[in-house]
Design an enzyme around this catalytic site. Sequence first.
Site, PDB file in Angstrom:
ATOM      1  CG  PHE A  94      -1.820   1.242   1.245  1.00 44.74           C
ATOM      2  CD1 PHE A  94      -3.069   1.195   0.644  1.00 44.74           C
ATOM      3  CD2 PHE A  94      -1.402   2.442   1.809  1.00 44.74           C
ATOM      4  CE1 PHE A  94      -3.899   2.315   0.624  1.00 44.74           C
ATOM      5  CE2 PHE A  94      -2.221   3.567   1.788  1.00 44.74           C
ATOM      6  CZ  PHE A  94      -3.477   3.492   1.195  1.00 44.74           C
ATOM      7  CG  ASP A  96       5.601   3.770   1.681  1.00 44.26           C
ATOM      8  OD1 ASP A  96       5.566   4.367   2.778  1.00 44.26           O
ATOM      9  OD2 ASP A  96       4.619   3.680   0.923  1.00 44.26           O
ATOM     10  CE  LYS A 133      -0.368   5.890   7.703  1.00 43.00           C
ATOM     11  NZ  LYS A 133      -1.752   5.928   8.135  1.00 43.00           N
ATOM     12  CB  THR A 174       0.850  25.904  -4.227  1.00 42.86           C
ATOM     13  OG1 THR A 174       0.406  26.087  -5.569  1.00 42.86           O
ATOM     14  CG2 THR A 174       0.608  27.193  -3.445  1.00 42.86           C
TER      15      THR A 174
END
Lengths: 489, 489
Positions: A207, A316, A347, A371
């Site tokens: 995931f 990851d 997280k 941005t």
Amino acid sequence: MMSRAVWRKLSLGSSSFTGGKYFVRSLATCEASRPKVITEIPGPKSKALKEQMDVVHQASSVKFFGNYDESFGNYLVDADNNCLLDMFMQISSLSLGYNHPELITSMSNFSFLSASCSRPALGSFPRHDFPTTVKEALISIAPKGLSSAQTMLCGSSANENAIKTAFIWYETQRRGGPPTQEDLESCMVQKPPGTPQLSVLSFQGGFHGRTLAMLSVTRSKPIHKVDMPAFNWPVAKYPRYRYPLADNVDYNRKQDSDCLKSVEALIDERKRSGCDVAAVLVEPIQSEGGDHYGSAEFFRQLQRITNERGIVFIVDEVQTGGGGTGSFWAHDFWNLDTPPDIVTFSKKLMIGGYFYAQHLKIQEPYRIYNTWMGDPAKLFLLRKSIEIIKRDKLIENVKEVGTTFQNGLRQLQSKYYEKMSNVRGLALFCAFDMISAQKRDELMNKCLQNGLLVGGCGESAIRFRPALIFGEKHAEIALDILDKSLQMV
Amino acid sequence: MMSRAVWRKLSLGSSSFTGGKYFVRSLATCEASRPKVITEIPGPKSKALKEQMDVVHQASSVKFFGNYDESFGNYLVDADNNCLLDMFMQISSLSLGYNHPELITSMSNFSFLSASCSRPALGSFPRHDFPTTVKEALISIAPKGLSSAQTMLCGSSANENAIKTAFIWYETQRRGGPPTQEDLESCMVQKPPGTPQLSVLSFQGGFHGRTLAMLSVTRSKPIHKVDMPAFNWPVAKYPRYRYPLADNVDYNRKQDSDCLKSVEALIDERKRSGCDVAAVLVEPIQSEGGDHYGSAEFFRQLQRITNERGIVFIVDEVQTGGGGTGSFWAHDFWNLDTPPDIVTFSKKLMIGGYFYAQHLKIQEPYRIYNTWMGDPAKLFLLRKSIEIIKRDKLIENVKEVGTTFQNGLRQLQSKYYEKMSNVRGLALFCAFDMISAQKRDELMNKCLQNGLLVGGCGESAIRFRPALIFGEKHAEIALDILDKSLQMV
């Protein structure tokens, strides 16, 4: 339960909030001593709020509403005033629990207020204190061997931009320099060479987020992927170990070698068909996918494969990073000789982003850009959190309490061997399997009604993701509730 | 320039901060009266900071560092104590300028502190006040005819999830219900029917963000797209008008009809090849692409084409939304009979997200989902901003000052007709073209050294994106600096 007025008196009226002793005292003063459930969960107020929310905002996934203003430490108070011991902590995203006094107090300085109200476009006009803040908040916890970071807003954007960095590097190597005029022109009509046929290799059960491209590397559950067009990128096997590890050495070693063979075969096949794999993206522990682990040796070999083939190795750590495993980074346990090329985070780190090796530094401006590119206000909170985690030795705490808690889980496993299995984990980042998805869901619900909030993952796993302030007394309460709830399912 | 100590006294010591009169007084007290440039820009401190930043974080796009703690209203103070009149406002993302007293004060309540320190996973455990906050912050400014919102974190994630919503709806319509077992299984190996061959139609010159999928619909500049694999999605022409509009009616009308024909042809071609267009994604004003406009009639026809073909019509108001055009939403000017299916937002709205029509509401949970799904702390700030914008009639202000400013630009255009052209805009959301990219860059730099910060876009355009508190006196100063700077290039 502490009222808001008491809380204000405790935390905001005082400015002498820096000692560890005070922190301990405030925990003792403010945190609940045990769960208290007074309605079914969700209770009537949560149900009414869900109906209200449904009118103005999607609400179908909502379990219950939190009264966060009244929550403290390891305990989450819901809208119906139920007080829950929280071992899920907002999908593993709060390292200091709820309303940590010093975090609250740390926002009373002008820089935090200004960063919140006058948010910069930090790719172009960063705050004057941004270099220092990055250093103190992020570089101080950088994975061994990495010393540069890029901030983003969430885990998906962290992984998206990590992959973009890999593509840029891969094409720069191939060309031997920056994009040519032909590249710049052809990319506007999405033709090669400017728009290359590159891919990212990921793993079954992995995931990595829910933007469209991340869904092409996410392979955990159909509900994430169904109805979404996808990049045709390769997916390899990820180990599925038998536990306890010591009793299944040969089986598990074969898992590793089979998976590594599938990785090599996929990379080489793509190379032959001209759709090179530019990056391998992998979780140290597949979390959403079911808390599946790979061995240190598996990851060392995976890194070797990428190194040999000039492929970017991206780890990851969106869910595993931040200390829950007993180390700040789960890949610390692999004892790599050289660091991963990129480590992504979010997280518990409050913002998203990634650490990257120096050879991946991009020379041209505006290639990794948007941005906001992060949020200095969150970075101020992170800096304070890191300071507290280090000062209060919370990673040590996680290791100690993790041992207690996992031992307790193993005792429960002996007692309920027909219902639960495969207790596994690193410190407090741990899990076990139930015999079916239905039984898992039943157990989660029983725990909730008994005052304990845990997470589910994969097909039939329960996962624990408590805050780093989770202590021995919390472990004891949680194990009691698990025991009671396991009896009931 | 006000010192931080004075500012604290002004804003944080006082709790009687709610009157419009006080706001006017505080603006007059705290904001600089004119730009002041004391070094070249970037100055020595910004240059030194850039070197420091480059060691720990990508810094190649940084123009200069801001001292945001000392910035107020329309003026941005940089690290070298230069004070600039800011008509770019962090890439169009600050509606109330810097350190608005009431925004700062609004963070002194416990809910803001708690929302920041105890950030919920709001898809599962939202704050008890979330439904009310969404209503007050977002639904109160919803585009006409839309009454449901979904919050996200930024413009890219807003557009990503808007497109996902369109794909889900399109496939649900096709099937006549939720995903089947076959869909759920096939999507895990990324084959049809679970992984469909759908596409999104976007426009040449468009910009929708910089995640990988958004780069497939972004067609503004090569630097965004080069070296990135892309979805093979269709791209149509977007009008390129001649100005003044009144003198070029026939030419511009033909632009509209040519573009609409290209849209229809592309959609029908994809339909024949079994790669249906599920959504059309379009900006009311192509901003990054060069401030290009489409007429109201163009957009009405575009909506008709999507309606006739059962395609989701998504209007990307990430840059145009929030009031700069003299209306809260730029698509208000189209006078549509029915609202767009989806309107995406970010920037001035402080978070990202989208409004959606009721038929797009998704029945199944966890389909539009991620860990944070927005940020209640930013939503509190937005609510306060909206309250101030309404109370102080700032949209009216934008319209009035926009007229003054655009008139001034047209006078400059008469004076410098060999250098600048195509003055265009809606209220303060306006732009003009220079004769080349080089001249544009030179002008931007001259303006900066003269104390005015503006933005560039497209090939050779200057764009203005001031805060909604930009007044007549600021317009006068800006026009003076533009005049002086145009003389110098």
